[in-house]
Design a protein around this motif. Structure first.
Motif, short mmCIF file in Angstrom:
data_model
loop_
_atom_site.label_atom_id
_atom_site.label_comp_id
_atom_site.label_asym_id
_atom_site.label_seq_id
_atom_site.Cartn_x
_atom_site.Cartn_y
_atom_site.Cartn_z
N ASP A 52 32.98 12.08 17.41
CA ASP A 52 32.49 13.10 18.14
C ASP A 52 31.27 13.21 18.63
O ASP A 52 30.82 14.06 19.42
N SER A 53 30.24 12.36 17.80
CA SER A 53 28.92 12.38 18.22
C SER A 53 28.20 11.13 19.04
O SER A 53 27.20 11.02 19.31
N MET A 54 29.20 10.30 19.29
CA MET A 54 28.68 8.98 20.05
C MET A 54 29.39 9.07 21.40
O MET A 54 30.54 9.11 21.49
N SER A 55 28.42 8.84 22.37
CA SER A 55 29.13 8.63 23.69
C SER A 55 28.73 7.36 24.47
O SER A 55 27.60 6.76 23.97
N THR A 56 29.43 6.96 25.30
CA THR A 56 29.13 5.81 26.21
C THR A 56 28.12 6.05 27.11
O THR A 56 27.89 6.77 27.74
N ALA A 57 27.02 5.12 26.77
CA ALA A 57 25.75 5.20 27.72
C ALA A 57 26.18 4.51 29.34
O ALA A 57 26.94 3.72 29.31
N PRO A 58 25.42 5.49 30.34
CA PRO A 58 25.86 5.20 31.69
C PRO A 58 25.34 3.47 32.00
O PRO A 58 24.40 3.18 31.42
N ASP A 59 25.56 3.15 32.90
CA ASP A 59 25.35 1.83 33.54
C ASP A 59 23.87 1.69 33.90
O ASP A 59 23.18 0.54 33.34
N ASN A 60 23.35 2.57 34.31
CA ASN A 60 21.84 2.64 34.79
C ASN A 60 21.00 2.33 33.41
O ASN A 60 20.13 1.89 33.30
#
Length: 164
Positions: A52-60
């Motif tokens: 619940d606390s980790m999100s995928t970093a955006p391409d930029n």
């Protein structure tokens, strides 16, 4: 004369055993044919208890900090902490147009950049995670971990388990 023949026979047996052990060691690192990196990253998040606390970093983010185009990096999934006050982060890459060694070098450069730009007054208790960050490879796959010692070991184990 019998002693000399026995010594030669024992030497031949030892050489054979050494060669067999070398062959067995070389064949030990196999990976599944094609595992999506998002599946591996999900398995790592689950293993370290941070779904619940980790999100995928955006391409930029990837393009800016890893100094490669997203097409050069192949398949990737970088997860960063988005909840709480910690620097937990890991990334999984599968070689594309760049080799595993080039990916590893890009990740090493990224980790060095993060460490060079660290401000010691900013969450000093988190700096050891960055100082002991690791990069691990298996076949065409690379993972880096900026995590606590226990989470890092668990993450690498989950990474390896996902590929075998």
């Amino acid at each position: 004369m019998k002693h000399l023949q026995a010594s030669k026979r024992i030497s031949a047996i030892l050489v054979t055993l050494l060669l067999l052990s070398l062959l067995a060691a070389c064949g030990g690192e196999t990976t599944s044919a094609d595992v999506p990196v998002s599946d591996i990253a999900d398995a790592v998040c689950e293993a370290i208890g941070k779904t619940d606390s980790m999100s995928t970093a955006p391409d930029n983010y990837i393009q800016a900090y890893f100094k490669m185009g997203t097409d050069e990096l192949g398949e990737y999934d970088v997860r960063i902490n988005t909840y709480g006050a910690n620097i937990d982060e890991f990334g999984v890459f599968k070689a594309g147009t760049r080799s595993v060694s080039e990916l590893t070098e890009a990740v090493d450069d990224y980790l060095a950049l993060r460490l060079e730009s660290w401000m010691d007054e900013y969450m000093p208790e988190e700096k050891p995670k960055l100082e002991s960050a690791t990069v691990h490879t298996s076949g065409d796959y690379v993972i880096y971990c900026i995590l606590s010692d226990a989470d890092r070991e668990t993450a690498v184990s989950a990474f390896d388990a996902s590929l075998n």
